[in-house]
Design a protein around this motif. Structure first.
Motif, PDB file in Angstrom:
ATOM      1  N   GLU B 342       1.344  -1.023  -2.679  1.00 54.06           N
ATOM      2  CA  GLU B 342       0.604  -1.518  -1.528  1.00 54.06           C
ATOM      3  C   GLU B 342       1.231  -1.121  -0.196  1.00 54.06           C
ATOM      4  O   GLU B 342       0.746  -1.515   0.858  1.00 54.06           O
ATOM      5  CB  GLU B 342       0.553  -3.052  -1.589  1.00 54.06           C
ATOM      6  CG  GLU B 342      -0.410  -3.579  -2.623  1.00 54.06           C
ATOM      7  CD  GLU B 342      -1.837  -3.373  -2.199  1.00 54.06           C
ATOM      8  OE1 GLU B 342      -2.239  -3.856  -1.127  1.00 54.06           O
ATOM      9  OE2 GLU B 342      -2.589  -2.708  -2.957  1.00 54.06           O
ATOM     10  N   SER B 345      -1.169   0.668   2.306  1.00 50.01           N
ATOM     11  CA  SER B 345      -2.317   0.030   2.949  1.00 50.01           C
ATOM     12  C   SER B 345      -1.879  -0.770   4.164  1.00 50.01           C
ATOM     13  O   SER B 345      -0.819  -1.363   4.179  1.00 50.01           O
ATOM     14  CB  SER B 345      -3.044  -0.857   1.948  1.00 50.01           C
ATOM     15  OG  SER B 345      -2.588  -2.174   2.041  1.00 50.01           O
ATOM     16  N   SER B 348      -1.097  -5.137   4.928  1.00 46.48           N
ATOM     17  CA  SER B 348      -0.876  -5.605   3.559  1.00 46.48           C
ATOM     18  C   SER B 348       0.017  -6.828   3.595  1.00 46.48           C
ATOM     19  O   SER B 348       0.955  -6.916   4.379  1.00 46.48           O
ATOM     20  CB  SER B 348      -0.237  -4.474   2.758  1.00 46.48           C
ATOM     21  OG  SER B 348       0.625  -4.991   1.796  1.00 46.48           O
ATOM     22  N   LYS B 375      -5.021  -4.207  -2.229  1.00 45.28           N
ATOM     23  CA  LYS B 375      -6.193  -3.551  -1.658  1.00 45.28           C
ATOM     24  C   LYS B 375      -6.335  -2.128  -2.133  1.00 45.28           C
ATOM     25  O   LYS B 375      -7.441  -1.596  -2.213  1.00 45.28           O
ATOM     26  CB  LYS B 375      -6.124  -3.613  -0.134  1.00 45.28           C
ATOM     27  CG  LYS B 375      -6.232  -5.033   0.396  1.00 45.28           C
ATOM     28  CD  LYS B 375      -6.741  -5.041   1.820  1.00 45.28           C
ATOM     29  CE  LYS B 375      -7.091  -6.428   2.284  1.00 45.28           C
ATOM     30  NZ  LYS B 375      -6.024  -7.409   2.160  1.00 45.28           N
TER      31      LYS B 375
END
Lengths: 194, 619
Positions: B342, B345, B348, B375
């Motif tokens: 992650e 992203s 986050s 995500k």
């Protein structure tokens, strides 16, 4: 002697009691006692080397008797098929316990002569000696030195090897032993074993 | 040296031929076998079943009964065999041990009877072969646990002359032993509940005044709650101190879990008392109040189930540890993976690996709060793997814990059931044995009357004598001798209690129940003592309960023989009954108890209560 194969195990039946009585110098009763003990320990009727070693080691809990037991097994296994049947067992015992002095000495020579070529070399005797000393174990008085077996071998050869050719033949062996008082006396010890 | 290979000794000696020629020293003299016995067969007669074996077989183990000269005690000259009055089935295993060198434990055999046979024949149980040893040990452990449970029941029987301290400790440990203890038990339970509820209610927002925001009840009624708290802590402190005083080993008591819980429960209050002045540490003081919730653990003294749960968790410590370890490993792995997945992203929530721990835990335990969700696609993939593996990791050790709990719980249930059944069983046994003791009293009564009054005609006397066996006669004579020796007499329960009532004594006469430890050895066998009931009128109707007070060892041994001739004694009871009625009407000087029961009762020619009466035990 018949070997019967069941799908479970090989069962081996010895010769008849009267035949064995003739073959050996044991009486019927003695054979009965021997067989009962034999069959108790080896229900299948034959002893293989592992069982042989384990039985023998029970008498010598202090040291390692496996090597000597191996040599014994080789000596008992006259037919060289990896197993000792009751006949082999009892025939050998008969020689040792009830045979003449010459037979006994012959048997002992056969035991020492590991490759059965008719003479005892230094290496063979060293192996035998080591196996005997191994049976003593660690806790001895006085302590077994590293050279003790070797010295003992030298002693043996000095006594037995008359022509100093590095090997002991059967004649040399028999001659020396028959002249040695203590050896002769110890041979008589076997008369009362059973 | 194993016995089986003893037969190979000649072979081993023969094999020594290999040493002779190489030996430097002369060999020692061989032991001479004087009067060399031929191998002979011996016959072992075990309760009628004949076993035959070679003498040599038995000689293999010279430190057992059969292998030593001890068996000569059992030699029967007439039949030239050895007779043992023991169980032939178990003897099979014993004899097989000599034959094969291996002792086996047959599964269908009762463990205590097997142990007895082994003890009789002088064989230690440690040599049971590996094939049967597990089973033997399991059964033995079960039996030991059962014996321990039974001994715990014995604790209910109050030993005399307990010091005040011992009595108090006993009251604490077993609340149902006395009323006082029960009261104390319930009072403490009540106050624990009150304390816990107080702690809870303290934080509930009470009604607020219009211009103030809502305050919790604790702050509104400070004084009331403080008083309540003080009262509870007072009670707990007193209880703790009393337990500490009464404990047989104070050091061990202080180390026990329950006492630590007690201390932790009351400590915050005292610390709070000390620390109220200092404003800085009031924050810490507030935290300490959390420990007050430990008071709820004090309930485990009151609840069997809680204790079982605690014990289960303790016994499953290794499984729980494994669970914890594997969870930690998985959490760290998945948190790392998720963090790096992650990282790309934006916005986050996975700001660091420790921050991802929360996500991992929530996902693995399938909680799924949804406050942190991946995500990126990679994140989602790994997230799903995480939740799937979480199910597996948690599901694995749980059945072990559950099965442990179930086993312990059921064991407990069985113990309780056994205890409940035991009382009924023992009552039945007592009734059966009553007949034997009554036989003595009856025969004594009849005998006495015969001696003193020569009432009965010779035929009746002979008839009486015949119905009681020689064994009974001898036994009764023995009891009679004892009576004469001690100048006390055996009486019936009814008569005794009657005389007790008459004398109006408040204290029982000297009774010395011998709580011998041998009772433990005989385990749950025959003799048991029930609690001495303080209500004597219980026996007014129905067959008298022979509640034992005195326990005479010698009596016990002999009277066990009487379980057999029960039928004869019962039949003999019926006959003197008719005699009984005739005699009682004729004799005026002897005090008669109010009721005569068919079981018989004793009339004593000697005086009443002020003589020290000694009761016979339920034999």
């Amino acid at each position: 002697s018949r070997v019967t194969f069941s799908f479970l195990s090989v069962r081996y039946r010895p010769e008849r009691l009267d035949h064995l009585e003739q073959k050996t110098n044991f009486s019927k009763k003695e054979l009965q006692v021997l067989y009962r003990g034999f069959k108790n320990e080896c229900p299948s009727g034959v002893v293989n080397e592992e069982t042989f070693k384990s039985i023998y080691s029970q008498f010598f809990p202090h040291g390692d008797s496996s090597m000597y037991a191996h040599f014994l097994f080789e000596a008992f296994d006259t037919r060289n098929n990896g197993s000792v049947s009751f006949e082999d067992f009892v025939v050998s015992l008969s020689i040792i316990l009830r045979g003449s002095i010459t037979d006994k000495l012959n048997w002992a020579f056969n035991l020492y002569d590991l490759n059965k070529d008719g003479c005892i070399t230094r290496e063979e005797m060293t192996d035998i000696m080591h196996s005997i000393y191994d049976m003593m174990g660690k806790y001895t008085y006085p302590c077994i030195g590293d050279n003790a077996p070797m010295e003992h071998v030298d002693n043996f050869f000095q006594k037995m090897d008359k022509n100093n050719d590095g090997v002991v033949t059967i004649e040399e062996f028999l001659e020396t032993c028959q002249r040695d008082e203590s050896i002769m006396q110890s041979m008589h010890m076997f008369d009362s074993v059973i | 040296m194993a016995a089986g290979v003893a037969a190979w000794l000649p072979f081993a000696r023969a094999a020594a031929i290999g040493w002779m020629p190489v030996a430097n020293l002369p060999m020692p003299v061989a032991p001479a076998e004087k009067n060399k016995r031929q191998d002979e067969m011996i016959i072992l007669n075990v309760s009628g079943r004949r076993f035959e074996t070679w003498r040599n077989t038995l000689d293999r183990y010279p430190d057992t009964l059969l292998g030593s000269s001890e068996k000569e005690f059992f030699y029967n000259e007439d039949t030239k065999e050895y007779f043992f009055d023991r169980d032939p089935d178990v003897f099979r295993s014993v004899l097989n041990f000599y034959r094969t060198g291996k002792l086996h434990y047959p599964r269908y055999e009762c463990i205590s009877s097997y142990d007895e046979e082994l003890a009789f024949f002088g064989i230690i149980s440690e040599i049971i072969g590996d094939c049967c040893y597990e089973e033997y040990k399991d059964r033995k452990r079960e039996n030991a646990e059962r014996l321990m449970d039974d001994q715990e029941d014995n604790k209910d029987a109050k030993p005399p002359n307990m010091t005040f301290r011992e009595a108090m400790w006993r009251a604490f440990e077993n609340p149902h032993t006395s009323t006082m203890a029960l009261v104390f038990y319930y009072v403490t339970g009540f106050f624990i509940a009150v304390s816990v509820i107080t702690n809870v209610v303290e934080t509930v927002p009470c009604g607020s005044s219009p211009n103030q925001k809502e305050v919790p009840c604790g702050e509104r009624y400070t004084v009331a709650f403080f008083c309540m708290d003080t009262a509870c802590v007072m009670i707990f402190t007193v209880e703790y101190l009393m337990r500490l005083f009464a404990a047989p080993s104070r050091y061990r008591f202080m180390r026990s879990v329950m006492s630590i819980i007690d201390v932790v429960a009351i400590l915050p209050y005292y610390i709070g008392l000390v620390m109220t002045d200092n404003e800085d540490v009031s924050g810490a003081f507030v935290t300490l109040r959390v420990f007050r919730v430990f008071r709820i653990f004090k309930f485990s003294r009151h609840s069997q189930g809680l204790r079982i749960l605690g014990y289960t968790l303790k016994s499953c410590a290794s499984e729980l540890g494994f669970l914890l370890f594997s969870l930690t490993m998985a959490i760290i792995i998945f948190a790392t993976v998720m963090f790096y997945a992650e990282k790309g992203s934006s916005s986050s929530k996975f700001t660091s690996i420790p921050a991802s721990f929360w996500y991992t835990i929530v996902t693995m335990t399938t909680l799924g709060y949804g406050d942190m969700v991946p995500k990126t696609i990679a994140g989602k993939i790994f997230g799903s793997i995480c939740s799937l593996s979480g199910v597996l990791v948690i599901a694995l050790p749980v059945p072990v814990i559950v099965s442990n709990f179930s086993r312990i719980y059921h064991q407990n249930q069985r113990t309780d059931k056994r205890r409940a059944q035991k009382k009924a069983r023992l009552a039945r046994i007592r009734i059966a044995k009553q007949g034997t003791s009554n036989a003595f009293l009856d025969s004594k009564k009849n005998g006495l009357f015969n001696e003193a009054l020569e009432f009965t005609s010779p035929e009746e006397e002979q008839h009486l004598r015949k119905t009681t066996s020689l064994l009974e006669n001898q036994h009764h004579h023995l009891l009679h001798c004892l009576e004469k020796t001690t100048n006390h007499e055996f009486v019936d329960e009814q008569y005794y209690q009657q005389s007790y009532l008459e004398a109006g004594l408040q204290t029982y006469p000297s009774r010395s129940p011998s709580l011998s430890s041998r009772d433990g050895a005989t385990g749950t066998c025959c003799t048991r003592r029930s609690k001495n009931r303080h209500a004597p009128l219980q026996n007014a109707s129905g067959p008298p309960h022979m509640e034992p007070l005195t326990h005479q060892r010698g009596l016990q041994e002999l009277s066990t023989i009487h379980i057999l001739p029960l039928s004869t004694s019962r039949s003999s009871l019926n006959e003197p009954a008719s005699l009984n009625c005739r005699i009682t009407t004729a004799i005026i000087s002897i005090p008669t108890p109010p009721e005569t029961t068919p079981e018989g009762d004793a009339h004593l020619p000697t005086g009443p209560a002020h003589q020290n009466v000694v009761k016979v035990s339920a034999l």
